[in-house]
Design a protein around this motif. Sequence first.
Motif, PDB file in Angstrom:
ATOM      1  N   LEU A  13      36.416  42.341  66.707  1.00 54.79           N
ATOM      2  CA  LEU A  13      36.096  43.146  65.530  1.00 54.79           C
ATOM      3  C   LEU A  13      37.185  42.998  64.471  1.00 54.79           C
ATOM      4  N   ASN A  14      38.450  43.054  64.893  1.00 59.85           N
ATOM      5  CA  ASN A  14      39.565  42.899  63.950  1.00 59.85           C
ATOM      6  C   ASN A  14      39.537  41.528  63.281  1.00 59.85           C
ATOM      7  N   ILE A  15      39.238  40.510  64.057  1.00 63.04           N
ATOM      8  CA  ILE A  15      39.188  39.151  63.503  1.00 63.04           C
ATOM      9  C   ILE A  15      38.051  39.031  62.505  1.00 63.04           C
ATOM     10  N   ARG A  16      36.905  39.618  62.831  1.00 55.84           N
ATOM     11  CA  ARG A  16      35.775  39.588  61.887  1.00 55.84           C
ATOM     12  C   ARG A  16      36.115  40.318  60.592  1.00 55.84           C
ATOM     13  N   GLN A  17      36.778  41.465  60.715  1.00 51.83           N
ATOM     14  CA  GLN A  17      37.178  42.212  59.519  1.00 51.83           C
ATOM     15  C   GLN A  17      38.160  41.415  58.669  1.00 51.83           C
ATOM     16  N   ALA A  18      39.117  40.754  59.325  1.00 51.47           N
ATOM     17  CA  ALA A  18      40.088  39.929  58.595  1.00 51.47           C
ATOM     18  C   ALA A  18      39.389  38.768  57.903  1.00 51.47           C
ATOM     19  N   ALA A  19      38.451  38.128  58.598  1.00 46.09           N
ATOM     20  CA  ALA A  19      37.711  37.010  58.002  1.00 46.09           C
ATOM     21  C   ALA A  19      36.881  37.485  56.814  1.00 46.09           C
ATOM     22  N   ASP A  20      36.240  38.641  56.947  1.00 48.23           N
ATOM     23  CA  ASP A  20      35.455  39.194  55.835  1.00 48.23           C
ATOM     24  C   ASP A  20      36.349  39.491  54.629  1.00 48.23           C
ATOM     25  N   LEU A  21      37.518  40.061  54.890  1.00 41.04           N
ATOM     26  CA  LEU A  21      38.458  40.363  53.806  1.00 41.04           C
ATOM     27  C   LEU A  21      38.889  39.083  53.109  1.00 41.04           C
ATOM     28  N   MET A  22      39.259  38.077  53.890  1.00 47.69           N
ATOM     29  CA  MET A  22      39.708  36.816  53.278  1.00 47.69           C
ATOM     30  C   MET A  22      38.569  36.135  52.530  1.00 47.69           C
ATOM     31  N   ARG A  23      37.348  36.261  53.047  1.00 52.33           N
ATOM     32  CA  ARG A  23      36.188  35.694  52.352  1.00 52.33           C
ATOM     33  C   ARG A  23      35.991  36.393  50.995  1.00 52.33           C
ATOM     34  N   SER A  24      36.172  37.703  50.979  1.00 57.20           N
ATOM     35  CA  SER A  24      35.990  38.438  49.722  1.00 57.20           C
ATOM     36  C   SER A  24      37.064  38.082  48.696  1.00 57.20           C
ATOM     37  N   LEU A  25      38.218  37.606  49.159  1.00 64.06           N
ATOM     38  CA  LEU A  25      39.306  37.219  48.252  1.00 64.06           C
ATOM     39  C   LEU A  25      39.341  35.720  47.971  1.00 64.06           C
ATOM     40  N   SER A  26      38.374  34.978  48.512  1.00 65.59           N
ATOM     41  CA  SER A  26      38.423  33.519  48.402  1.00 65.59           C
ATOM     42  C   SER A  26      38.076  32.993  47.013  1.00 65.59           C
ATOM     43  N   ASN A  27      37.459  33.801  46.177  1.00 66.90           N
ATOM     44  CA  ASN A  27      37.154  33.400  44.808  1.00 66.90           C
ATOM     45  C   ASN A  27      38.405  33.607  43.947  1.00 66.90           C
ATOM     46  N   PRO A  28      38.818  32.607  43.171  1.00 66.59           N
ATOM     47  CA  PRO A  28      40.046  32.752  42.364  1.00 66.59           C
ATOM     48  C   PRO A  28      40.030  33.958  41.429  1.00 66.59           C
ATOM     49  N   ASN A  29      38.890  34.252  40.803  1.00 69.84           N
ATOM     50  CA  ASN A  29      38.828  35.421  39.913  1.00 69.84           C
ATOM     51  C   ASN A  29      39.001  36.721  40.689  1.00 69.84           C
ATOM     52  N   ARG A  30      38.346  36.825  41.852  1.00 76.67           N
ATOM     53  CA  ARG A  30      38.478  38.053  42.655  1.00 76.67           C
ATOM     54  C   ARG A  30      39.909  38.220  43.148  1.00 76.67           C
ATOM     55  N   LEU A  31      40.531  37.124  43.556  1.00 76.84           N
ATOM     56  CA  LEU A  31      41.917  37.200  44.012  1.00 76.84           C
ATOM     57  C   LEU A  31      42.848  37.601  42.872  1.00 76.84           C
ATOM     58  N   MET A  32      42.615  37.062  41.690  1.00 72.77           N
ATOM     59  CA  MET A  32      43.430  37.410  40.527  1.00 72.77           C
ATOM     60  C   MET A  32      43.279  38.902  40.194  1.00 72.77           C
ATOM     61  N   ILE A  33      42.061  39.405  40.276  1.00 70.58           N
ATOM     62  CA  ILE A  33      41.805  40.826  40.013  1.00 70.58           C
ATOM     63  C   ILE A  33      42.527  41.681  41.052  1.00 70.58           C
ATOM     64  N   ALA A  34      42.384  41.313  42.319  1.00 66.19           N
ATOM     65  CA  ALA A  34      43.019  42.076  43.402  1.00 66.19           C
ATOM     66  C   ALA A  34      44.540  42.078  43.242  1.00 66.19           C
ATOM     67  N   CYS A  35      45.105  40.942  42.880  1.00 64.88           N
ATOM     68  CA  CYS A  35      46.563  40.868  42.666  1.00 64.88           C
ATOM     69  C   CYS A  35      46.995  41.783  41.528  1.00 64.88           C
ATOM     70  N   ALA A  36      46.209  41.822  40.476  1.00 72.86           N
ATOM     71  CA  ALA A  36      46.535  42.696  39.346  1.00 72.86           C
ATOM     72  C   ALA A  36      46.468  44.163  39.771  1.00 72.86           C
ATOM     73  N   LEU A  37      45.495  44.494  40.609  1.00 71.22           N
ATOM     74  CA  LEU A  37      45.337  45.886  41.041  1.00 71.22           C
ATOM     75  C   LEU A  37      46.387  46.308  42.063  1.00 71.22           C
ATOM     76  N   VAL A  38      47.013  45.355  42.744  1.00 68.42           N
ATOM     77  CA  VAL A  38      48.104  45.690  43.663  1.00 68.42           C
ATOM     78  C   VAL A  38      49.275  46.258  42.873  1.00 68.42           C
ATOM     79  N   GLU A  39      49.398  45.860  41.623  1.00 71.47           N
ATOM     80  CA  GLU A  39      50.475  46.361  40.769  1.00 71.47           C
ATOM     81  C   GLU A  39      50.200  47.777  40.287  1.00 71.47           C
ATOM     82  N   GLY A  40      48.959  48.256  40.450  1.00 73.10           N
ATOM     83  CA  GLY A  40      48.601  49.613  40.038  1.00 73.10           C
ATOM     84  C   GLY A  40      47.188  49.654  39.480  1.00 73.10           C
ATOM     85  N   GLU A  41      46.625  50.842  39.429  1.00 71.30           N
ATOM     86  CA  GLU A  41      45.247  50.970  38.958  1.00 71.30           C
ATOM     87  C   GLU A  41      45.134  50.604  37.485  1.00 71.30           C
TER      88      GLU A  41
END
Length: 134
Positions: A13-41
């Motif tokens: 289950l943990n591995i599936r969750q990790a794979a799903d998370l990495m899949r959701s971040l695999s798009n460059p735009n989504r990853l860029m957005i997520a990185c920006a949001l790590v700095e704050g809302e």
Amino acid sequence: MRMVANKPDSIELNIRQAADLMRSLSNPNRLMIACALVEGEQSVSELEDKLGIKQPILSQQLADLREAGVVQARRVLQVRIYSVADAKAGHLIAALHQIFCEDSHLSVPFKIPVRTKASVQAAVFAQVARRSGK
């Protein structure tokens, strides 16, 4: 004994969750957005200005990240404010951000072991010595 039987299911289950998370971040735009949001809302307009992603694409990527449970939104009057929703996602994104986006001279929090021929030979010798009781 029963806990041991459940452990592989939990790991899977943990591995599936990790794979799903990495899949959701695999798009460059989504990853860029997520990185920006790590700095704050941030609001959609702040993200658009900061990242240079056009609003229709930004909205679609935010919807995908929201559906995946990576980000969450709250309304303040007419403005949607986005933030990272999941602590595990936040830690992974922060690690990626630190590795790829910050100054390269920063120390890495772990060292990759370098195995030389001599260290491999010493490890094999120690293992053989333990087995033979010497």
